[in-house]
Design a protein around this motif. Structure first.
Motif, PDB file in Angstrom:
ATOM      1  N   PRO A   1       6.577  26.187   8.407  1.00 60.44           N
ATOM      2  CA  PRO A   1       5.965  25.752   9.668  1.00 60.44           C
ATOM      3  C   PRO A   1       4.437  25.665   9.634  1.00 60.44           C
ATOM      4  CG  PRO A   1       7.651  27.389  10.086  1.00 60.44           C
ATOM      5  CD  PRO A   1       7.451  27.336   8.601  1.00 60.44           C
ATOM      6  N   GLY A   2       3.773  26.418   8.768  1.00 60.83           N
ATOM      7  CA  GLY A   2       2.311  26.386   8.695  1.00 60.83           C
ATOM      8  C   GLY A   2       1.763  25.431   7.649  1.00 60.83           C
ATOM      9  N   PHE A   3       2.616  24.644   7.016  1.00 64.29           N
ATOM     10  CA  PHE A   3       2.217  23.765   5.911  1.00 64.29           C
ATOM     11  C   PHE A   3       1.008  22.897   6.264  1.00 64.29           C
ATOM     12  CE2 PHE A   3       2.561  19.627   3.760  1.00 64.29           C
ATOM     13  CZ  PHE A   3       2.483  20.028   2.435  1.00 64.29           C
ATOM     14  N   PHE A   4       1.108  22.118   7.323  1.00 62.93           N
ATOM     15  CA  PHE A   4       0.031  21.195   7.676  1.00 62.93           C
ATOM     16  C   PHE A   4      -1.183  21.931   8.247  1.00 62.93           C
ATOM     17  CE2 PHE A   4       3.782  18.421   7.763  1.00 62.93           C
ATOM     18  CZ  PHE A   4       3.371  17.461   6.848  1.00 62.93           C
ATOM     19  N   CYS A   5      -0.947  23.018   8.959  1.00 67.28           N
ATOM     20  CA  CYS A   5      -2.062  23.784   9.535  1.00 67.28           C
ATOM     21  C   CYS A   5      -2.946  24.354   8.426  1.00 67.28           C
ATOM     22  CB  CYS A   5      -1.533  24.901  10.423  1.00 67.28           C
ATOM     23  SG  CYS A   5      -0.597  24.311  11.847  1.00 67.28           S
ATOM     24  N   ARG A   6      -2.333  24.894   7.385  1.00 68.38           N
ATOM     25  CA  ARG A   6      -3.124  25.436   6.271  1.00 68.38           C
ATOM     26  C   ARG A   6      -3.907  24.342   5.565  1.00 68.38           C
ATOM     27  NH1 ARG A   6       1.129  28.491   5.946  1.00 68.38           N
ATOM     28  NH2 ARG A   6       2.153  27.337   4.297  1.00 68.38           N
ATOM     29  N   LEU A   7      -3.323  23.157   5.432  1.00 63.88           N
ATOM     30  CA  LEU A   7      -4.055  22.047   4.818  1.00 63.88           C
ATOM     31  C   LEU A   7      -5.292  21.682   5.640  1.00 63.88           C
ATOM     32  CD1 LEU A   7      -1.208  19.582   3.723  1.00 63.88           C
ATOM     33  CD2 LEU A   7      -2.683  20.960   2.247  1.00 63.88           C
ATOM     34  N   ILE A   8      -5.146  21.738   6.945  1.00 63.26           N
ATOM     35  CA  ILE A   8      -6.258  21.380   7.833  1.00 63.26           C
ATOM     36  C   ILE A   8      -7.450  22.310   7.645  1.00 63.26           C
ATOM     37  CG2 ILE A   8      -6.968  21.324  10.257  1.00 63.26           C
ATOM     38  CD1 ILE A   8      -4.069  20.370  10.874  1.00 63.26           C
ATOM     39  N   VAL A   9      -7.205  23.608   7.526  1.00 66.19           N
ATOM     40  CA  VAL A   9      -8.310  24.569   7.507  1.00 66.19           C
ATOM     41  C   VAL A   9      -8.770  24.932   6.094  1.00 66.19           C
ATOM     42  CG1 VAL A   9      -7.628  25.526   9.729  1.00 66.19           C
ATOM     43  CG2 VAL A   9      -6.833  26.617   7.633  1.00 66.19           C
ATOM     44  N   LYS A  10      -8.087  24.446   5.100  1.00 67.99           N
ATOM     45  CA  LYS A  10      -8.442  24.778   3.722  1.00 67.99           C
ATOM     46  C   LYS A  10      -9.881  24.329   3.424  1.00 67.99           C
ATOM     47  CE  LYS A  10      -7.136  24.037  -1.013  1.00 67.99           C
ATOM     48  NZ  LYS A  10      -6.535  23.130  -1.957  1.00 67.99           N
ATOM     49  N   ASP A  11     -10.689  25.254   2.974  1.00 64.54           N
ATOM     50  CA  ASP A  11     -12.065  24.997   2.550  1.00 64.54           C
ATOM     51  C   ASP A  11     -12.988  24.503   3.664  1.00 64.54           C
ATOM     52  OD1 ASP A  11     -11.366  25.733  -0.084  1.00 64.54           O
ATOM     53  OD2 ASP A  11     -10.717  23.685  -0.533  1.00 64.54           O
ATOM     54  N   VAL A  12     -12.604  24.665   4.929  1.00 66.42           N
ATOM     55  CA  VAL A  12     -13.468  24.238   6.033  1.00 66.42           C
ATOM     56  C   VAL A  12     -14.531  25.300   6.263  1.00 66.42           C
ATOM     57  CG1 VAL A  12     -13.547  23.711   8.494  1.00 66.42           C
ATOM     58  CG2 VAL A  12     -11.650  22.887   7.120  1.00 66.42           C
ATOM     59  N   LYS A  13     -15.767  24.866   6.378  1.00 66.18           N
ATOM     60  CA  LYS A  13     -16.874  25.799   6.560  1.00 66.18           C
ATOM     61  C   LYS A  13     -17.640  25.553   7.869  1.00 66.18           C
ATOM     62  CE  LYS A  13     -17.295  26.719   1.682  1.00 66.18           C
ATOM     63  NZ  LYS A  13     -15.898  26.755   1.556  1.00 66.18           N
ATOM     64  N   GLN A  14     -17.351  24.474   8.575  1.00 60.00           N
ATOM     65  CA  GLN A  14     -18.049  24.164   9.814  1.00 60.00           C
ATOM     66  C   GLN A  14     -17.723  25.221  10.872  1.00 60.00           C
ATOM     67  OE1 GLN A  14     -16.105  22.045   8.157  1.00 60.00           O
ATOM     68  NE2 GLN A  14     -17.337  20.285   7.643  1.00 60.00           N
TER      69      GLN A  14
END
Length: 132
Positions: free
Chosen positions: A26-39
């Motif tokens: 269930p968290g597959f796409f959510c983790r992709l979204i926040v991966k390596d985000v620094k803003q």
């Protein structure tokens, strides 16, 4: 994205593929979204399922703000939307239509001026939470 002919041709297949991914994780796409985000501020547009909202609330409980942007069916049709049975009535399209407590609700039936006016309090809120 616009409702292009290309998108509409493959939309049902994309939905089925996405559902298979979510069934496995269930968290597959959510983790992709926040991966390596620094803003300091993230805008995750087009979240479509309760499980996505839950995931963000669970992993970022102190900062998540949910925003519902809606337009009437009439306005959507004027903008080119055409209802497609088996696609527009699925979880991916209307899974958040009920049962969600939204922090902010915006009406997108008017022009950009009205939307900008509605966004002002949200932008002020975000600005007040940014690190100085």
């Amino acid at each position: 994205m616009a409702a292009s002919e290309y998108k509409e041709r493959y939309r049902a297949q994309m939905i089925r593929w996405g559902e298979k991914q979510r069934d496995r994780d269930p968290g597959f796409f959510c983790r992709l979204i926040v991966k390596d985000v620094k803003q300091p501020v993230w805008i995750v547009s087009d979240t479509r399922r309760w499980s996505d909202v839950e995931w963000f609330r669970e992993h970022f409980p102190q900062v998540v703000q949910t925003v519902r942007v809606s337009a009437s069916e009439e306005t959507r049709k004027q903008r080119g939307w055409i209802f497609t049975a088996g696609v527009d009535d699925t979880q991916s399209e209307c899974g958040l239509d009920e049962g969600v407590r939204w922090d902010w609700t915006l009406d997108n039936d008017g022009g950009p001026e009205g939307l900008e006016e509605q966004l002002r309090p949200l932008m002020d809120y975000i600005g007040g939470r940014l690190p100085r």
